[in-house]
Design an enzyme around this catalytic site. Structure first.
Site, mmCIF file in Angstrom:
data_model
loop_
_atom_site.group_PDB
_atom_site.id
_atom_site.type_symbol
_atom_site.label_atom_id
_atom_site.label_comp_id
_atom_site.label_asym_id
_atom_site.label_seq_id
_atom_site.Cartn_x
_atom_site.Cartn_y
_atom_site.Cartn_z
ATOM 1 N N GLY A 197 0.824 -1.208 0.000
ATOM 2 C CA GLY A 197 0.000 0.000 0.000
ATOM 3 C C GLY A 197 0.853 1.251 0.000
ATOM 4 O O GLY A 197 1.993 1.228 -0.458
ATOM 5 N N GLY A 198 0.312 2.321 0.567
ATOM 6 C CA GLY A 198 1.006 3.602 0.550
ATOM 7 C C GLY A 198 1.936 3.766 1.751
ATOM 8 O O GLY A 198 1.799 3.073 2.761
ATOM 9 N N ALA A 199 2.885 4.705 1.605
ATOM 10 C CA ALA A 199 3.888 4.923 2.654
ATOM 11 C C ALA A 199 3.250 5.413 3.955
ATOM 12 O O ALA A 199 3.698 5.069 5.045
ATOM 13 C CB ALA A 199 4.933 5.922 2.167
ATOM 14 N N ARG A 200 2.163 6.201 3.847
ATOM 15 C CA ARG A 200 1.547 6.747 5.056
ATOM 16 C C ARG A 200 0.992 5.628 5.937
ATOM 17 O O ARG A 200 1.281 5.547 7.127
ATOM 18 C CB ARG A 200 0.408 7.710 4.666
ATOM 19 N N VAL A 201 0.240 4.733 5.333
ATOM 20 C CA VAL A 201 -0.312 3.618 6.106
ATOM 21 C C VAL A 201 0.808 2.651 6.504
ATOM 22 O O VAL A 201 0.774 2.059 7.581
ATOM 23 C CB VAL A 201 -1.429 2.897 5.316
ATOM 24 N N GLU A 219 5.559 -3.233 1.175
ATOM 25 C CA GLU A 219 5.663 -3.063 -0.274
ATOM 26 C C GLU A 219 4.944 -1.770 -0.620
ATOM 27 O O GLU A 219 3.728 -1.733 -0.697
ATOM 28 C CB GLU A 219 5.023 -4.266 -0.991
ATOM 29 N N CYS A 254 2.258 0.168 -8.710
ATOM 30 C CA CYS A 254 3.361 0.672 -7.905
ATOM 31 C C CYS A 254 4.677 0.660 -8.668
ATOM 32 O O CYS A 254 5.588 1.392 -8.345
ATOM 33 C CB CYS A 254 3.498 -0.125 -6.612
#
Lengths: 550, 478
Positions: A197-201, A219, A254
């Site tokens: 997923g995203g870097a924030r989560v 990832e 991604c």
């Protein structure tokens, strides 16, 4: 019926983990046969339910069947197939060589499952990115909970339904839901969390894992650049860039190409080539093409439109720019030389917009890439061996492809994973197995080969023998055992005799060396002074210690 | 501090640390540092922990020398890219895995092996081409100041820095962005380190501890049980008087064999370390008052005190605790629920030695399980039914110096691993590189899609090359 309606909260998560832990502790999932049976049944599931999978992917993303097949179904299938083929090999303990120091002994590395693991997947390749890690987790012998993304609801519920039918429910489970469900899961103690997923989560997941010392694989994504050297076969390069952008889930991947860097003179030619490839692939009106996935939802549609409509970049559009909110479709759009500080160059685009940035010469692109956080992938099109070598050596990214895009994910012998902002840990092929395994080191010793050197009471003689043993040098050991330890001393002296030479080899510039030497002198003097002042601080300390020893 | 880190980042960006020559020079300089300052190191270790030079050599200096030698001899091989085969489908493409340095890394070391646990990870960081900050533990101040004074004299101090200090310094370091954090210490602090790392998505290696058991089966000959007793006594009190993450924490034995074993342990203790508290030798002391109190508090529980069968006396002034054996202390007492990290050895008796598997599994996963047994079936059961960082059969501690074995924990004992090649890998990113060629170009990769392309792809993924050729020639029926 009642049950399915019940809210999934922390308590239900705790019960779920407890159930799975019970299964894991029973040892069932560790057996080779269990792993094979589960993998076979997943393989069968993909075979038998291909139509349903196509349908779900169409519903969630309007993914063309061809793309769904190439990028999701067949990738998952080959992942399964490889695991089935290689599992015996992967599970085999790896013998390693032991040294003289521990002689006589043998050693091996045993792969054991980590336990109960959590896989949190994402919506862009909702089938592949859910099952691929699950296959790794099963191959390694873990019990696993999969949390598919609620943003691709059709695939999420299909996965829940199908895994419920095909997989062993006592060890493999799917939890559907959004933030509250994920939070409830993250509060539990897992033996591994695998997150896509995203870097924030990603940060939230890792912080939650820290509470229980749970290892994580993250990832994530990032702005994956594609550098184009003017010396390339333009048509082929353009096709492969289009393939790595709009054919890859319409840019929502991604490892999709995020932006292109090329030289000033070459940019117009590249744009023309891209334009004609786009027309060849998607027709004169790309908005009508069925061969391109749509934007996942209106939130992301708006996000992408905002990136395009930014005052700083709107006039930079050279191809495309069309959008249709009712169909959640945005035309393949190319922008030329947008400002570096615009959102489109600061954030991961994750959609069908492609900024092309220009530089004076190709090498300048390396600094441009390295100024940004490390990407998951970096691509280079060039015929110049020197540029290729420099690119590989100087650009850091999770993975890279020279003269193509995306294809590295299809090579199961290559680890797939990020570095820096693009994540940590890797998977695919045997790396997936390793990702969900603990590599237990095992040392077998016999009772023979007992050497008194190791044990107290310590004598100077023992200390010398020990030195020889630790060096692992058979010649030294024989010498030491024979009592010819003077040799050892001589060698040491010879080594310090070479000191002058070694000092020159320390990788410092002459200035640094002078600075260092001056500092050492200063310190020596200061020490002497201090000693004189305190009446021998060192000697005092030593005296106290020798008392201590008694 | 921020300035130092900026300097390290600048050095890393300059690319200097990436060259293999630089790495080798630094490693050689590190070897010089060890060789030329042996006496100073002995002295510092004696000051901090009362370590005997032989123990210091075995557990610290020797370990580092061996580690540097091994790394120097293998480095060329490690940095070489690994070629990987790609599918014939993509011929003539080739794949390779390339190890690249992560960047600027932070190493926290601990006080019990203040030289080897500081420099061993540093060897890994240097060999992989990173710049590094080493934060030694403030609880071994003599070694900390030795490192901060000596390392800059030998190593490239624009790339490798020692930052001494207490918890506040550690806290400040953790607020910065690192490309890797390598931590040796307790699970509690490990969790804080990981939480801080999460903010910057920094990967971490956590080398923690745990209650490492030793299982002692019955032996076929007295010489073997004697060897076992020696190794156990050496492995419990030898390494820093039990203050070691891989030291034996407790012992499991069958009821009927316990008394013989205890006799033989007692005899060995006396021979190795002396008779009574006053004459103890060859033993380290407890690191500080806090830990001294923590360990002696275990013995204050009356039920635990009643279980002492050997030793038990302490000298608070000199921070010495006698080698102590306890027989069957209550399982819910602190000594059996917390990591002991000191010279107390609880012996737990079982009806049948195979019960030890269940016993071990009821506790968090330890860093090591030691087992003395000649029973091959039991060995297999231990291997497959328990989980730990390492299993060592018929010896203690030796796995630590086996370069070919990864060293690291699992579960509560940490994650990530190092030693030998694994140290290099721990501080490297394995970059996958795919070298494509412009020809041949495979048309079915691209839209517009049609059935021909779909079938092509199906065959390709099945690796059905024969079918592919037929298909291309138009001879294959779908």
């Amino acid at each position: 019926m009642e049950e399915t309606k019940q809210k999934f909260d922390v308590d239900s998560a705790a019960i779920l983990v407890k159930d799975l832990r019970r299964t894991f502790n029973s040892g069932k999932t560790k057996s080779y046969d269990w792993r094979i049976s589960q993998l076979e049944s997943i393989s069968k599931m993909i075979e038998e339910k291909e139509r349903d999978i196509f349908k779900a992917l169409k519903e969630d993303l309007a993914k063309p069947e061809f793309e769904a097949f190439a990028a999701e179904i067949s990738m998952t299938k080959s992942s399964c197939k490889l695991a089935l083929q290689e599992l015996k090999q992967w599970m085999m303990p790896k013998k390693v060589e032991t040294s003289m120091t521990t002689y006589p002994s043998s050693a091996e590395i045993v792969s054991e499952p980590l336990g109960v693991v959590l896989v949190i997947s994402t919506w862009n390749y909702p089938f592949l990115l859910s099952l691929d890690p699950v296959i790794g987790a099963i191959a390694a012998g873990n019990a696993v909970v999969l949390k598919p993304s609620e943003i691709a609801p059709a695939t999420s519920s299909l996965l829940a339904k199908l895994l419920g039918q095909y997989a062993d429910k006592s060890a493999i489970r799917v939890v559907e839901g959004a933030v509250p469900e994920t939070s409830a899961l993250l509060e539990q103690k897992w033996d591994k969390i695998f997150f896509t997923g995203g870097a924030r989560v990603g940060r939230i997941v890792m912080a939650a894992a820290a509470k229980h010392l749970t290892p994580v694989t993250l990832e994530l994504g990032g702005k994956c650049p594609a550098v184009v050297d003017p010396n390339v076969d333009l048509e082929v390069a353009a096709r492969r860039i289009v393939a790595g952008k709009w054919v890859a889930n319409n840019g929502q991947a991604c490892i999709g190409v995020d932006y292109v860097i090329t030289t000033k003179e070459f940019a117009p030619k590249l744009i023309d080539a891209l334009r004609s490839v786009l027309e060849e692939f998607f027709g004169k009106d790309p908005m009508k093409s069925k061969d391109r996935a749509r934007i996942i939802n209106s939130f992301h549609f708006k996000r992408l439109v905002n990136l395009m409509d930014d005052n700083k970049v709107f006039d930079k559009i050279v191809v495309g720019g069309g959008r249709d909110e009712s169909k959640l479709q945005i035309a393949p759009t190319i922008l030329l030389d947008v400002p570096e500080d615009s959102s489109i160059m600061q954030e991961e685009i994750f959609g069908p917009l492609l900024p092309i940035m220009t530089v004076e010469k190709v090498e300048d692109s390396f600094d441009m890439i390295n100024a940004k956080p490390k990407a998951l992938a970096a691509y280079l099109f060039s015929d110049d061996e020197q540029i290729k070598t420099k690119f590989v050596q100087n650009v850091s990214a999770g993975g890279m492809v020279i003269n193509d895009t995306i294809l590295h994910v299809t090579v199961s012998t290559l680890p797939f994973g990020g570095v820096g902002e693009s994540g940590m840990g890797s998977y695919h092929g045997e790396y997936s197995f390793d990702c969900f395994s603990h590599k237990k080191s095992v040392l077998y010793r016999s009772f023979a080969g007992e050497s008194p050197t190791r044990y107290p009471p310590y004598t100077p003689q023992k200390q010398k023998q020990l030195k020889a043993f630790m060096s692992g040098d058979i010649f030294n050991i024989v010498l030491a055992l024979l009592g010819w330890v003077e040799k050892d001393r001589e060698r040491a002296q010879a080594r310090s005799g070479n000191k002058g030479k070694n000092v020159k080899d320390d990788g410092l510039t002459p200035e640094q060396r002078r600075e260092r030497d001056a500092k050492a002198l200063q310190e020596k003097a200061a020490k002497k002074a201090a000693q004189a002042a305190s009446g021998g601080n060192n000697a005092g300390g030593g005296g106290k210690d020798s008392k201590n020893k008694k | 501090m921020e300035g130092s880190i900026a300097e390290l980042r600048e050095t890393f960006t300059s690319g200097r640390t990436k060259s293999v020559e630089w790495r080798k020079k630094q490693l050689k300089a590190l070897l010089d540092l060890i060789n030329e300052n042996e006496d100073k190191i002995f002295h510092a270790l004696h000051q901090d922990l009362g370590k005997h030079p032989a123990e210091s050599y075995r557990d610290e200096i020797g370990v580092i020398q061996k580690s540097v030698d091994f790394t120097l001899s293998c480095l060329d091989k490690w940095v070489a890219p690994n070629k990987e085969n790609c599918l014939l489908f993509f011929f003539p493409a080739k794949g390779e895995v390339l190890s690249e340095p992560l960047g600027v890394v932070l190493i926290f070391s601990s006080w019990n092996f203040p030289i080897s646990l500081a420099l061993d990870p540093l060897i890994g960081a240097i060999s992989a081409g990173n710049t590094a900050v080493l934060k030694p533990s403030e609880l071994s101040p003599a070694c900390m100041s030795f490192l901060s004074e000596t390392v800059p004299l030998y190593l490239d101090n624009k790339a490798i820095k020692i930052i001494g200090g207490g918890a506040d310094v550690g806290q400040r370091l953790l607020e910065l962005k690192w490309d890797k954090i390598f931590f040796t210490g307790s699970p509690r602090v490990g969790s804080l380190v990981m939480t801080a790392a999460a903010k910057h998505l920094t990967p971490v290696t956590l080398e923690l501890g745990g209650k490492c058991p030793v299982i002692v089966d019955n032996f076929s000959s007295p010489s073997k049980s004697k060897a076992a007793a020696k190794r156990i006594v050496g492995g419990k009190w030898g390494p820093c008087t039990g203050q070691a993450c891989i030291a034996i924490d407790y012992l499991l034995v069958e009821e009927k064999s316990a008394s013989n074993l205890i006799e033989s342990l007692k005899k060995t203790i006396k021979r190795f370390y002396g008779e009574n508290l006053k004459d103890l030798k060859n033993l380290s002391r407890i690191v500080n008052k806090h830990h001294f109190e923590r360990i002696s508090n275990f013995l204050k529980d009356p039920q635990v005190a009643a279980s002492i069968v050997y030793g038990g006396s302490v000298n608070e002034e000199k921070l010495i605790i006698e080698p102590t054996i306890l027989l069957d202390p209550p399982l819910d007492s602190d000594i059996m629920t917390e990591e002991i990290f000191g010279p107390l050895l609880p012996i737990i008796t079982l009806k049948n030695i195979e019960e030890s598997i269940e016993f071990i599994n009821s506790k968090p996963k330890p860093l090591v399980i030691y087992a003395f047994t000649e029973n091959e079936t039991f060995k297999k059961r231990i291997l497959s039914e328990t989980s730990s960082g390492t299993v060592t059969f018929n010896d203690v501690m030796m796995q630590f110096i086996c370069d070919a074995l990864p060293f690291g924990g699992v579960g509560q004992s940490g994650y990530g691993r190092y030693h030998g090649k694994y140290s290099f890998d721990t501080f490297s990113h394995e970059k996958a590189v795919f070298h494509g060629a412009f020809f041949p170009e495979i048309e079915p990769r691209y839209p517009p899609w049609n059935d021909f392309k779909l079938l092509f792809l199906k065959l390709a993924y099945r690796l059905d090359y024969f079918g592919l050729i037929l298909h291309m020639l138009g001879l294959k029926r779908p």
